[in-house]
Design an enzyme around this catalytic site. Sequence first.
Site, PDB file in Angstrom:
ATOM      1  N   HIS A 155      35.624  84.471  24.095  1.00 43.99           N
ATOM      2  CA  HIS A 155      35.640  83.228  23.321  1.00 43.99           C
ATOM      3  C   HIS A 155      36.001  83.489  21.863  1.00 43.99           C
ATOM      4  CE1 HIS A 155      34.882  79.094  22.408  1.00 43.99           C
ATOM      5  NE2 HIS A 155      34.234  78.858  23.537  1.00 43.99           N
ATOM      6  N   GLY A 160      38.529  76.820  25.361  1.00 42.82           N
ATOM      7  CA  GLY A 160      38.859  76.369  26.702  1.00 42.82           C
ATOM      8  C   GLY A 160      40.290  75.933  26.851  1.00 42.82           C
ATOM      9  N   THR A 260      32.160  56.282  24.849  1.00 40.81           N
ATOM     10  CA  THR A 260      32.931  57.034  25.832  1.00 40.81           C
ATOM     11  C   THR A 260      32.032  57.601  26.926  1.00 40.81           C
ATOM     12  OG1 THR A 260      32.686  59.138  24.653  1.00 40.81           O
ATOM     13  CG2 THR A 260      34.538  57.722  24.005  1.00 40.81           C
ATOM     14  N   ARG A 261      32.679  58.117  27.972  1.00 41.00           N
ATOM     15  CA  ARG A 261      31.926  58.786  29.043  1.00 41.00           C
ATOM     16  C   ARG A 261      31.156  59.971  28.474  1.00 41.00           C
ATOM     17  NH1 ARG A 261      35.617  60.715  33.755  1.00 41.00           N
ATOM     18  NH2 ARG A 261      36.785  61.542  31.980  1.00 41.00           N
ATOM     19  N   ASP A 292      36.831  69.043  19.434  1.00 45.30           N
ATOM     20  CA  ASP A 292      38.156  69.648  19.329  1.00 45.30           C
ATOM     21  C   ASP A 292      38.840  69.100  18.075  1.00 45.30           C
ATOM     22  OD1 ASP A 292      40.785  70.548  19.610  1.00 45.30           O
ATOM     23  OD2 ASP A 292      40.770  70.324  21.784  1.00 45.30           O
ATOM     24  N   ARG A 296      42.371  66.118  14.872  1.00 45.75           N
ATOM     25  CA  ARG A 296      41.627  65.586  13.736  1.00 45.75           C
ATOM     26  C   ARG A 296      42.017  66.249  12.411  1.00 45.75           C
ATOM     27  NH1 ARG A 296      36.539  63.044  15.244  1.00 45.75           N
ATOM     28  NH2 ARG A 296      36.436  62.814  17.509  1.00 45.75           N
ATOM     29  N   ASP A 312      31.091  73.227  16.738  1.00 47.55           N
ATOM     30  CA  ASP A 312      29.933  72.392  17.058  1.00 47.55           C
ATOM     31  C   ASP A 312      29.505  71.539  15.870  1.00 47.55           C
ATOM     32  OD1 ASP A 312      29.768  73.354  19.611  1.00 47.55           O
ATOM     33  OD2 ASP A 312      28.179  74.799  19.195  1.00 47.55           O
ATOM     34  N   ASP A 395      48.009  76.770  40.858  1.00 48.99           N
ATOM     35  CA  ASP A 395      48.717  77.277  42.031  1.00 48.99           C
ATOM     36  C   ASP A 395      49.491  78.536  41.653  1.00 48.99           C
ATOM     37  OD1 ASP A 395      50.205  77.747  44.285  1.00 48.99           O
ATOM     38  OD2 ASP A 395      51.245  75.815  44.283  1.00 48.99           O
TER      39      ASP A 395
END
Length: 449
Positions: A155, A160, A260-261, A292, A296, A312, A395
């Site tokens: 990391h 990610g 948001t979700r 992220d 921004r 964070d 794949d």
Amino acid sequence: MVRMKGCSIVKAAEPTRKGTLSLSEWDQVGIITHVPTIYFYRPPENWIRSPNKISTTLKESLSRALVAFYPLAGRLRWIGGRRLELNCNNAGVRFVESESVMKLDDFGDFSPSSKYDGLIPTVDYGLPIHELPLFMAQVTKFACGGISLSFVISHAVADGQSSLHFISEWAGLARGEPLKTAPFLDRKVLRAGDPPASQPFCSYHHSEFDKPPLLVGKSDNAEERKKKTTVTILRLTNEQVKTLQYTANECQNSSSRPYTRYETLTAHVWRCACKARKLVKEQPTALGICVDARSRIEPRLPTGYFGNATFDVIATSTAGELVSKPFSFAVRRIREAIEMVTNEYIWSTIEYLKNQKDLTKFQNLHALGSEEGPFYGNPNMGVVSWLRLPMYGLDFGWGKEIYVGPGTHDFDGDSLLISNPSGDGSLVLALCLQVEHMEPFKKHFYDDI
């Protein structure tokens, strides 16, 4: 149950740039250990019948991928002030080949269990950091002809989005396709390696770097760190997700942007954790939220930026407020934390870290077994979103995966939100909690919807 057949070092197929690469401040704080991911496949017979075809394809394409993504073939090294830099020396990545007597059907719904033991590369953090590969892969063949392909990636080198960029390009090369998007490797766009500015960009109080709250009456979190944890996968249908969003938004002003979700589900996790842990009402609690910065920050980071562009921020409350007030209160606390992340705040964060003489206290070393660094366990939580990451449809030439998961995350309060590959709006929560809190959490997680 898993037997190693071979372990090799894979290097870039062509000469690459040599020398040091400065890391940004975001690369050097938070989690600086390796993050695991695992994919399961059921390749067709023509791949399985040829005993070395899968491994040969993976290693040859990996070697070509490292030409463009050459920093991954390098090694980290410590410099002054507990800072890191990347030595681009093409020392290579590790590739492990193994086999197992298990069958894919033995994994059931692929929920975390001891069946995963041995399927993911292990990192020996007892070694000096300059000896550790930044990327490791392992392919395991099962008795039924199925395989798993797992990765761990440092990391400190990639977040990610960047990790999946690399893995997706590797898969494309394995299929015989050209590179689609070259990585942008110059971290100077985030002032990597630059000294602090002579005049601060802007001044904010960066609460994300404060010490997280302790349990009331405790002087440290040593006792909490030692408690045994367990991991689970919890699933929510699209209807359950919509129910939570409706509850969160029913008191919203009609002119406000709907929650948001991520905001909604994260608030639900936070509240359920407070209940499961039976925190007293005056207990302060913090929630780590990963944001992220790619869209921004000004100017926007270049397409294919390879590195860490997430950091964070912290939402805070007391357990009593979270549990007793309407659900929308918790959701609003999360949105307020996210909305702090403006362009000015982002550059201020970088400048704040540049002015630190030592970064030790900002580095999360859970996997190193260290007592140093932040601890977001009881009474705190962290919820990372993989909802927008392109993690499905990987794949390498033998078809898409039948399951993908986050591997093992073994520290209290760590959780991930993942979209269901079906695309039907359902979600998956991968969660680690102390053993005594997991069953109560599950009950609240479903009963409170």
